[in-house]
Design a protein around this motif. Structure first.
Motif: not given
Length: 263
Positions: A82-91, A99-111, A114-116
């Protein structure tokens, strides 16, 4: 009972099985842990199998993606922090040598996720919760109770995770042959471990994360898992003043551990 409505950032909160045979994998873990099931449609991508304990989500299973199969990636457990921001954690992970294997993306409206990959090669996920917080039960029989990294570069991994998540590290010699073991705490709460890759593991096996599920009797659970088609990778053994564990490989090859607290 350890039920949650939210999680502290920096905590492993969601184990997700990615497997070669979803139906067989679901049947195995339901039989082993007594989980109930809530199947959720992912449209053309199949179904997402949510495992439930007392009607609350504790884990999930899905099928390996076609690209993962083509790459020869075996069945495994994905581990979400769990993180406050997936984008910030990936950066931040990228800045720290990951490495960022999958940049941050929305999973519908549930969360948002990112894959790191850490500098030692282990893959993990970060989860910015919206409607789905992760596991609603932790640290009781049938639920995630510990997350462990087996790594080919403990020094690099420790530097990476302590900076990424603010974990504190406590290094000690484990019982078995004095092998180094690192315990990480998040805001004073232990829940994560790390050990060097054992010498007997083939050179091609990358660093990896693995979930520990709490059980009432490690030996009985290991025996039941074997009867259901699992293989015992590390037979039941004691951790001094802590508990008893075993490492297993499910019928599709995904590694996980079971653990019973001492006393």
């Amino acid at each position: 009972m350890a039920e949650f409505t939210s999680h502290q950032p920096g905590t492993f909160t969601w184990p997700e099985l990615a497997t070669t045979d979803q139906n067989a994998g679901v049947a195995f873990y339901r039989a082993l842990f007594g989980w109930d099931l809530n199947e959720q449609s992912m449209g053309p991508d199949g179904t997402y199998s949510m495992f439930l304990l007392r009607g609350k989500e504790v884990a999930a299973a899905c099928s390996l993606r076609p690209d993962e199969r083509l790459a020869g990636i075996p069945a495994h457990w994905n581990m979400y922090v769990t993180v406050e921001s997936a984008d910030e954690a990936a950066a931040k992970a990228k800045q720290l040598g990951g490495k960022v294997l999958a940049p941050a993306f929305d999973v519908m409206n549930v969360g948002r996720m990112a894959v790191l990959q850490d500098p030692s090669g282990a893959v993990f996920e970060v989860w910015e919760p919206k409607l789905h917080i992760g596991a609603k039960i932790l640290n009781e029989p049938g639920a995630l109770c510990w997350s462990e990294l087996t790594t080919r570069d403990a020094k690099a991994a420790e530097a990476f995770y302590t900076k990424l998540f603010g974990w504190t590290a406590k290094n000690s010699s484990a019982d078995a042959g004095g092998m180094q073991y690192t315990e990480f705490s998040s805001k004073g709460q232990p829940g994560v471990g790390m050990l060097p890759m054992p010498a007997q593991i083939p050179a091609g096996v990358p660093s990896y994360w693995m979930p520990y599920f709490q059980v009432t009797d490690t030996d009985a659970s290991a025996a039941k898992a074997t009867s259901l088609g699992a293989k015992v990778m590390v037979p039941p053994q004691n951790i001094s003043k802590t508990g008893r564990f075993a490492v297993l490989s499910d019928p599709q090859g995904a590694m996980f551990a079971v653990f019973t607290y001492a006393g």
